[in-house]
Design a protein around this motif. Structure first.
Motif, PDB file in Angstrom:
ATOM      1  N   ILE A  47       0.719  -1.361  -0.064  1.00 57.58           N
ATOM      2  CA  ILE A  47       0.392   0.288  -0.345  1.00 57.58           C
ATOM      3  C   ILE A  47       1.031   1.365  -0.182  1.00 57.58           C
ATOM      4  CG2 ILE A  47      -2.314   1.398   1.199  1.00 57.58           C
ATOM      5  CD1 ILE A  47      -3.356  -1.747   2.803  1.00 57.58           C
ATOM      6  N   LYS A  48       1.904   1.047   0.833  1.00 53.69           N
ATOM      7  CA  LYS A  48       3.128   2.532   0.975  1.00 53.69           C
ATOM      8  C   LYS A  48       4.005   1.625   0.902  1.00 53.69           C
ATOM      9  CE  LYS A  48       5.094   5.471   3.645  1.00 53.69           C
ATOM     10  NZ  LYS A  48       5.103   4.807   5.166  1.00 53.69           N
ATOM     11  N   PRO A  49       5.061   2.046  -0.600  1.00 58.43           N
ATOM     12  CA  PRO A  49       6.648   1.249  -0.725  1.00 58.43           C
ATOM     13  C   PRO A  49       7.027   1.418   0.325  1.00 58.43           C
ATOM     14  CG  PRO A  49       5.373   2.819  -2.561  1.00 58.43           C
ATOM     15  CD  PRO A  49       4.741   2.232  -1.590  1.00 58.43           C
ATOM     16  N   PHE A  50       7.990   0.219   0.613  1.00 58.44           N
ATOM     17  CA  PHE A  50       9.634   0.325   1.736  1.00 58.44           C
ATOM     18  C   PHE A  50      10.096   1.287   0.185  1.00 58.44           C
ATOM     19  CE2 PHE A  50       9.843  -4.210  -0.592  1.00 58.44           C
ATOM     20  CZ  PHE A  50      11.122  -3.597  -1.513  1.00 58.44           C
ATOM     21  N   THR A  51      11.082   2.329   1.563  1.00 63.47           N
ATOM     22  CA  THR A  51      12.897   2.777   1.365  1.00 63.47           C
ATOM     23  C   THR A  51      13.747   1.951   1.736  1.00 63.47           C
ATOM     24  OG1 THR A  51      12.488   3.901   2.548  1.00 63.47           O
ATOM     25  CG2 THR A  51      11.061   4.780   0.554  1.00 63.47           C
ATOM     26  N   LYS A  52      13.209   1.607   2.419  1.00 64.35           N
ATOM     27  CA  LYS A  52      14.782   0.661   3.737  1.00 64.35           C
ATOM     28  C   LYS A  52      14.040  -0.611   3.355  1.00 64.35           C
ATOM     29  CE  LYS A  52      14.381   4.405   6.862  1.00 64.35           C
ATOM     30  NZ  LYS A  52      13.926   4.419   8.547  1.00 64.35           N
ATOM     31  N   VAL A  53      15.078  -1.438   3.225  1.00 70.30           N
ATOM     32  CA  VAL A  53      15.088  -2.894   3.012  1.00 70.30           C
ATOM     33  C   VAL A  53      15.033  -4.217   4.248  1.00 70.30           C
ATOM     34  CG1 VAL A  53      15.733  -5.000   1.283  1.00 70.30           C
ATOM     35  CG2 VAL A  53      15.491  -2.893   0.340  1.00 70.30           C
ATOM     36  N   LYS A  54      16.844  -3.864   4.796  1.00 72.23           N
ATOM     37  CA  LYS A  54      17.543  -4.740   5.792  1.00 72.23           C
ATOM     38  C   LYS A  54      17.679  -3.752   7.116  1.00 72.23           C
ATOM     39  CE  LYS A  54      20.660  -8.270   6.205  1.00 72.23           C
ATOM     40  NZ  LYS A  54      21.813  -8.172   7.932  1.00 72.23           N
ATOM     41  N   ASN A  55      17.397  -4.190   7.991  1.00 68.31           N
ATOM     42  CA  ASN A  55      18.429  -3.216   9.527  1.00 68.31           C
ATOM     43  C   ASN A  55      18.010  -4.224  10.307  1.00 68.31           C
ATOM     44  OD1 ASN A  55      18.589  -1.604  11.401  1.00 68.31           O
ATOM     45  ND2 ASN A  55      16.850  -0.292  11.208  1.00 68.31           N
ATOM     46  N   THR A  56      18.893  -4.990  10.264  1.00 67.89           N
ATOM     47  CA  THR A  56      18.842  -6.454  11.478  1.00 67.89           C
ATOM     48  C   THR A  56      20.543  -6.344  12.319  1.00 67.89           C
ATOM     49  OG1 THR A  56      19.985  -7.717   9.467  1.00 67.89           O
ATOM     50  CG2 THR A  56      17.563  -7.641   9.905  1.00 67.89           C
TER      51      THR A  56
END
Ligand code: ATP
Ligand code: MG
Length: 648
Positions: A47-56
């Motif tokens: 619905i709202k695209p992500f701009t960050k992928v991985k934050n682990t």
């Protein structure tokens, strides 16, 4: 992904991933996870695209796992609404009842599913369920179980499914564990021709739960139940409810569900999965590992009470617009041909089951398989325990007729989806090995005591994962400390699976059993799986479980529980024969010291052998069996205690 000639057993359709694709994509997935998952995160609708992928972070004291963290989506919209334009009239779910002589299968289209899920979501809203609230689902394997899961996701409620075979105590603990607002149950659960009184179990469980809980009751058999003020008639409310329920916008890291592990090793843990990463991972593994193609009929025989049912009956297949089978019954009812009858009837293309079922059906004889036309089968799968090569070969030859690659998928409730598995058409198969990591999974073998990384091939140790993948669990519900301690406490900086493994000369992984189960005989460390497989390879043995027990000379001795094939009689001569057999199959070090004939083995409800209990009996310490609430049939334990071999 390109399509080329399959490199192994023929798959009749060109596989999604070839051996060359695998090597290239796997390297990309671990070298640059951000780029890889940014691309594959697009397989679902946002619905709202992500701009960050991985934050682990796997750093001690700061275990923090986030994927696609600024994206928003809705799981039910991904599993239903987005398919409506193209496949509204396609079957989403084929429901197969427990007793085929009394009821017919049902075909539920994506349009039907949309209607029922929206209605149930509105019923839940009317009962006061809001975003973030917990809902317990305690249902038979009926379409309403899928409706309930998807209805929760539609309104942002968190579901926690409790397998219908569990007792009121186990149910009550899980209701209280997540402070649920509503329990969805049914009058009765038919299974294998018998009925479990779910509603009455729920009433008993609720005696120990807080006031104000509501109970939504689905009519399954129409059998008699007692009715109280907190009970609501699901069928009546759904008939009245509106079928318009717009999907709630959820953050990628909002919890999707809580699920307790099966309890093989101890107290079950409330595993938390979140919305975005889990769905991407479940959908992608479903498509690639089973080589699912448009129009295929997919059957995973698990119960939705297990993670396998979550990822590979409901979320993975429906996110991919597949036709998925939901099976209410058991493999041996009305007879031992049931699985194959269902495969033939619905022209199943991918079939996914557990070694325990394969061993049981192997014991029943191949005539049951040969009665049915299995020519539509293309891929076979196994999950839950190491599959003994003997059972693998039977599955391959008798069920797959040598034409269907077998994917031996190693994964856990905690991992959300497959971790190690061959890929059809891309991997040269080895019976009994889980073989290769899925995309984004970075397995490492550690030396158990020092925790040093063991490099190279032809090595053995504990299986850890060096970096996060999107389907990873995020926490233990209400107890992040337990999460850190259980999975990151023993080996700093790594996710610890709890399983031992071997990486062979070709770099293929073999699960050797749980680390707790390793036996040490005269200084030689041995996985239990190997000894068990040797025993099962004997023509008269149907099943076996091996544990260690204190031994004056060797440190630990090998204690084997053996279940014989139908019609075989135990004898001292056979005992000797088995000792010699294992000696020649593996070596003198693996010869069992004690062999006990076991009419049945204690198993979890999902069919895994509970070695923890067998260890206690072998140690002659059966007063302290620990938590046995997840046992399928507690009575087998009494027989094993009565006939134990190691008496003080
Ligand atoms: P608990 O964690 O409460 O003891 P559990 O580990 O049995 O219960 P699950 O998450 O259902 O709960 O099972 C995962 C485990 O099952 C793995 O850790 C592994 O031991 C075993 N397993 C699953 N698939 C395979 C496979 N293909 N080969 C070998 N072992 C497998
Ligand atoms: Mg486990």
């Amino acid at each position: 992904m390109t399509t080329q000639t399959p490199s192994t057993q023929d798959v009749q359709k060109s596989p999604h991933v070839t051996a060359d694709d695998y090597a290239r994509l796997y390297a990309a997935s671990v070298n640059d996870p951000d780029t890889f998952w940014a691309e594959h995160g697009q397989r679902i609708d946002w619905i709202k695209p992500f701009t960050k992928v991985k934050n682990t972070s796997f750093t001690p004291g700061n275990i923090d796992i986030r994927w696609f963290e600024d994206g928003a989506l809705n799981v039910s919209a991904n599993c239903i609404d987005r398919h409506l334009a193209e496949r509204g009239n396609q079957t989403a779910i084929i429901w197969e009842p427990d007793d085929p002589t009394k009821e017919d299968a049902q075909h539920i289209t994506y349009a039907d599913l949309h209607r029922s899920v929206s209605k149930m979501a509105n019923v839940l809203k009317d009962l006061g369920v809001a975003r973030g609230d917990r809902v317990i689902i305690y249902l038979p394997m009926i379409p309403e179980a899928a409706y309930a899961m998807l209805a929760c996701t539609r309104i942002g409620a968190i579901h926690s499914i409790v397998f219908a075979g569990f007792s009121p105590d186990a149910l009550g603990a899980r209701i209280n564990g997540c402070d649920a607002k509503v329990v969805i149950t049914a009058d009765y659960a038919p299974r294998g021709g018998r009925e479990t009184p779910l509603k009455s179990n729920t009433d008993t469980a609720l005696l120990h739960c807080k006031e104000g809980l509501k109970c939504l009751v689905v009519k399954r058999t129409g059998g008699q139940t007692t009715w109280t003020d907190r009970d609501y008639d699901c069928n009546a409310l759904m008939a009245e409810a509106s079928d318009d329920c717009p999907p709630q916008e959820m953050n990628a890291e909002d919890p999707l569900f809580i699920l307790y592990t099966s309890g093989s090793t101890g107290q079950p843990k409330g595993v938390v999965h979140t919305t975005g990463g889990y769905l991407v991972y479940a959908a992608m593994t479903h498509e690639i590992v089973f080589d699912y193609h448009e129009g295929d009929v997919f059957w995973c025989t698990a119960d939705v009470g297990w993670v396998t049912g979550h990822s590979y009956i409901v979320y993975g297949p429906l996110a991919n617009g597949a036709t998925t089978i939901m099976f209410e019954g058991v493999p041996t009812f009305p007879d031992a041909g049931r699985f194959w009858e269902v495969c033939a009837k619905h022209k199943v293309n991918q079939f996914y089951t557990a070694p325990t079922a394969i061993r049981a059906l192997m014991g029943a004889g191949k005539e049951w398989v040969e009665k049915h036309d299995l020519s539509d089968l293309r891929v076979l799968g196994s999950v839950g325990e190491p599959i003994n090569p003997e059972a693998w070969n039977w599955y391959n030859e008798v069920v797959g007729k040598g034409n269907c690659p077998i994917v031996d998928t190693f994964w856990q409730t905690e991992t959300g989806g497959h971790m190690l598995t061959p890929l059809p058409g891309a991997t040269k198969l080895k019976p009994g090995a889980a073989q290769q990591p899925f995309f984004g999974v970075h397995p490492v073998v550690l030396e158990p005591t020092s925790g040093e990384v063991v490099e190279g091939n032809g090595v053995e140790g504990v299986l850890c994962i060096a970096d996060s993948w999107p389907g990873q669990m995020r926490t233990v519900w209400g107890d992040h400390e337990r999460f850190e301690k259980t999975y990151f406490g023993d080996y700093k900086g790594y996710y610890f699976s709890g399983d031992g493994c071997r990486r062979d000369e070709d770099g293929d992984y073999w699960i050797t059993g749980r680390v707790d189960d390793v036996i040490n005989v005269s200084g030689h460390r041995m996985g239990t799986a190997e000894v068990e497989s040797a025993l099962v390879a004997h023509a008269k043995v149907a099943e076996s479980a091996v544990v260690g027990y204190p031994h004056d000379v060797k440190g630990q001795g090998i204690y084997a529980y053996v279940t014989l094939m139908n019609g075989e009689e135990p004898s001292d001569a056979l005992r000797k024969e088995l000792e010699v057999w294992v000696r020649t199959e593996i070596g003198p070090i693996a010869k069992p010291d004690l062999i006990q004939w076991a009419p049945g083995l204690p198993k979890t409800r999902s069919g895994k052998i509970m070695r923890r209990i067998l260890r206690k009996i072998a140690e002659d310490d059966f007063g302290a069996l620990g938590d046995t609430s997840t046992l399928a049939d507690p009575s087998v334990v009494d027989d094993l205690i009565a006939n134990r071999m190691n008496r003080a």
